[in-house]
Scaffold this motif. Structure first.
Motif, PDB file in Angstrom:
ATOM      1  N   ALA A  43       5.436  41.175   6.846  1.00 20.05           N
ATOM      2  CA  ALA A  43       5.546  40.163   8.070  1.00 20.05           C
ATOM      3  C   ALA A  43       5.551  40.806   9.323  1.00 20.05           C
ATOM      4  O   ALA A  43       4.914  40.390  10.559  1.00 20.05           O
ATOM      5  CB  ALA A  43       6.178  39.032   7.780  1.00 20.05           C
ATOM      6  N   SER A  44       6.360  41.778   9.368  1.00 14.47           N
ATOM      7  CA  SER A  44       6.529  42.687  10.637  1.00 14.47           C
ATOM      8  C   SER A  44       5.245  43.338  11.218  1.00 14.47           C
ATOM      9  O   SER A  44       5.393  43.606  12.543  1.00 14.47           O
ATOM     10  CB  SER A  44       7.716  43.677  10.400  1.00 14.47           C
ATOM     11  N   TYR A  45       4.282  43.961  10.431  1.00  7.20           N
ATOM     12  CA  TYR A  45       3.355  44.821  10.580  1.00  7.20           C
ATOM     13  C   TYR A  45       1.933  44.198  10.299  1.00  7.20           C
ATOM     14  O   TYR A  45       1.202  44.586  10.865  1.00  7.20           O
ATOM     15  CB  TYR A  45       3.536  46.185  10.246  1.00  7.20           C
ATOM     16  N   VAL A  46       1.776  43.066   9.657  1.00  2.00           N
ATOM     17  CA  VAL A  46       0.519  42.833   9.134  1.00  2.00           C
ATOM     18  C   VAL A  46      -0.260  42.106  10.090  1.00  2.00           C
ATOM     19  O   VAL A  46      -1.392  42.316  10.320  1.00  2.00           O
ATOM     20  CB  VAL A  46       0.634  42.048   7.656  1.00  2.00           C
ATOM     21  N   THR A  47       0.401  41.291  11.113  1.00  3.03           N
ATOM     22  CA  THR A  47      -0.151  40.846  12.156  1.00  3.03           C
ATOM     23  C   THR A  47      -1.035  41.555  12.739  1.00  3.03           C
ATOM     24  O   THR A  47      -2.272  41.110  13.614  1.00  3.03           O
ATOM     25  CB  THR A  47       0.776  39.684  13.026  1.00  3.03           C
TER      26      THR A  47
END
Length: 397
Positions: free
Chosen positions: A20-24
Motif C-alpha cells: 500500500a505504501s508504494y504501489v500507488t
C-alpha cells in the motif's frame, strides 16, 4: 497457534502495508487515465498517504488508552481493509484522496501497535527476531508485492491492486482476531506521553533515524537519474538495480534478527550506520569505474537501510518500557522515516535546481549518513546499561 505465529501474522499485515505504501506511485498512469486527471493531481494520492502516516498516526497512537493494544491493532487493520476496498471502488479524485489518507493513518498505527503486540507475545530473547520478521514482511511487500500488484493492475485495472492489498490484510486480520490475546499496557496520561519529547533516550534515536532516512530514502528517490549519469551507456538496467536494492532489504531485515539478539541496540545501530555510509560513498566511485559492480554497494545499501529499524525500534521500546508508551515511540520513529523521505527528495531537488553534478547526491547522502554515524557512536558511549525490552503487559480475560 504459537506466539511466533502472532509475529508472522503481523508480518503478513506488514506485507500488505508495504504494498500500500508504494504501489500507488506505480498505479498513477492508470488512475490518471481512468479518472482523467493531470499528473500533478494524481500525484497527490502518494502525498496523502505519506503525510497521513507520518503526521497523524502518532497522534492516534498517543490518544489510545493502555487497554486498547489488541483492540487498537485490530481496529487499525480493519479500517485498513475497508479503506483499500473503498479505494478500489472510488471513481472520483477527492474520495480516493480521503481513502488513501485513511489507509496511511491505519498503516502507521498498525505498525506501531503490531510491533509492540508481537514483542509482548514472545520471550525476551526472541523479540529482536520478531521485529526483524515484521520489517522483512514490509520489505517483501515493497519488493515483491508492488510488482505483483502492478502486473495485476495492468491486466485487470488499477482497482485490482487495492483489492489484493485488502485481501492480504483481511487474512492477517482474521488470524490475529483468532489468536491475539487481549494484551493491555499501563495506562499513561497524555501529558506523560508528551513528556517523551524531552526524553534524551528517545529523541536522539529518532534523530538518527531521521538523518539515515534522509540519506537512504532521499538517495533512492533519485536512483534513476544517478544511474543514468554514471552509466551513460545504459548497460545496467534500472529495474535490476531496484530489485537488487529490494532483495538486499529483505535479506538484511531477515538476517538482522539473530544478530540483534546478541548485541545491544545502540552498538548495532552504530555498525549499520557505518555500513550505510560506506555503501553510499562507494556509489559514485564504483559507478564510474564499472557499472555492473555498482550492484554490490546497492545490495549493501538496501540491506542495512532496511535492517536499521530493528535495533532502533528495540532501543525505543527499551527506553520507554517503564512508561507504558513504547508504541508511541515506535510511531514517532515511523514518522521520522516518512519525513526523512520527503526531506531527502526536497534536498535532491535543490541539487538539480543548482545544476550540481548528479554524483553530488551520493556524496551528500554519504556525508549525512556519516554524521548520523558519529551521533550514534556518541549515543552508544553514553548509553546506560539497561535490560532488554520487557513490556508491562498482561492478558485480559
Amino acid at each position: 497457534m504459537t506466539p511466533n505465529s502472532i509475529g508472522r501474522l503481523v508480518a503478513l499485515g506488514a506485507f500488505a502495508l508495504g504494498m500500500a505504501s508504494y504501489v500507488t506511485a506505480g498505479l498513477l498512469p492508470l488512475i490518471q487515465q481512468d479518472l482523467q486527471l493531470s499528473v500533478a493531481l494524481a500525484a497527490h494520492l502518494v502525498t496523502a498517504f505519506a503525510l497521513a502516516d507520518g503526521l497523524l498516526s502518532p497522534v492516534v497512537v498517543a490518544m489510545l488508552p493502555g487497554h486498547w493494544l489488541r483492540r487498537g491493532l485490530l481496529t487499525a487493520l480493519s479500517l485498513f481493509v475497508v479503506a483499500n476496498i473503498a479505494s478500489a471502488l472510488s471513481q472520483q479524485l477527492w474520495t480516493l484522496l480521503a481513502w488513501r489518507a485513511l489507509t496511511g493513518v491505519c498503516a502507521g498505527v498498525y505498525m506501531a501497535l503490531g510491533i509492540t503486540a508481537a514483542n509482548a507475545s514472545v520471550a525476551p530473547d526472541q523479540r529482536s527476531r520478531t521485529t526483524a520478521r515484521i520489517m522483512a514482511g514490509m520489505a517483501s511487500g515493497t519488493v515483491l508485492g508492488v510488482p505483483l500488484g502492478l502486473v495485476l493492475a495492468n491486466h485487470a485495472g488499477w482497482p485490482a491492486a487495492f483489492w489484493l492489498i485488502a485481501t492480504l490484510a483481511a487474512v492477517a486480520l482474521i488470524g490475529l482476531w483468532r489468536v491475539l490475546p487481549a494484551l493491555t499496557t499501563t495506562s499513561v496520561p497524555i501529558t506523560r506521553k508528551l513528556a517523551m519529547l524531552k526524553d534524551r533516550r528517545v529523541m536522539p534515536v529518532i534523530l538518527v533515524s531521521l538523518m539515515a532516512a534522509i540519506a537512504s530514502l532521499g538517495m533512492y528517490t533519485f536512483l534513476a537519474p544517478f544511474l543514468q549519469a554514471v552509466d551513460g551507456d545504459g548497460v545496467l538496467p534500472l529495474p535490476l538495480v531496484l530489485w537488487v536494492w529490494g532483495l538486499g532489504g529483505i535479506a538484511g531485515s531477515t538476517l538482522i534478527g539473530p544478530v540483534a539478539e546478541r548485541m545491544d541496540d545502540a552498538r548495532l545501530t552504530g555498525y549499520l550506520a557505518t555500513l550505510l555510509t560506506l555503501a553510499l560513498a562507494a556509489l559514485p566511485i564504483i559507478g564510474h569505474l564499472q557499472p555492473w559492480l555498482l550492484l554490490l554497494p546497492v545490495a549493501l545499501w538496501g540491506a542495512v537501510g532496511w535492517a536499521f529499524q530493528v535495533p532502533q525500534n528495540g532501543a525505543l521500546l527499551t527506553a520507554r518500557q517503564d512508561h507504558g508508551d513504547g508504541s508511541l515511540a515506535v510511531a514517532l520513529n515511523g514518522s521520522a522515516l516518512y519525513l526523512g523521505s520527503a526531506l531527502g527528495a526536497s534536498a535532491g531537488g535543490v541539487v538539480f535546481l543548482l545544476q550540481w553534478p548528479v554524483w553530488t547526491l551520493a556524496v551528500l547522502a554519504a556525508a549525512l549518513a556519516g554524521l548520523a554515524t558519529l551521533v550514534q557512536w556518541q549515543l552508544w558511549r553514553r548509553a546506560p546499561v539497561t535490560a532488554p525490552y520487557a513490556p508491562d503487559t498482561a492478558a485480559v480475560d
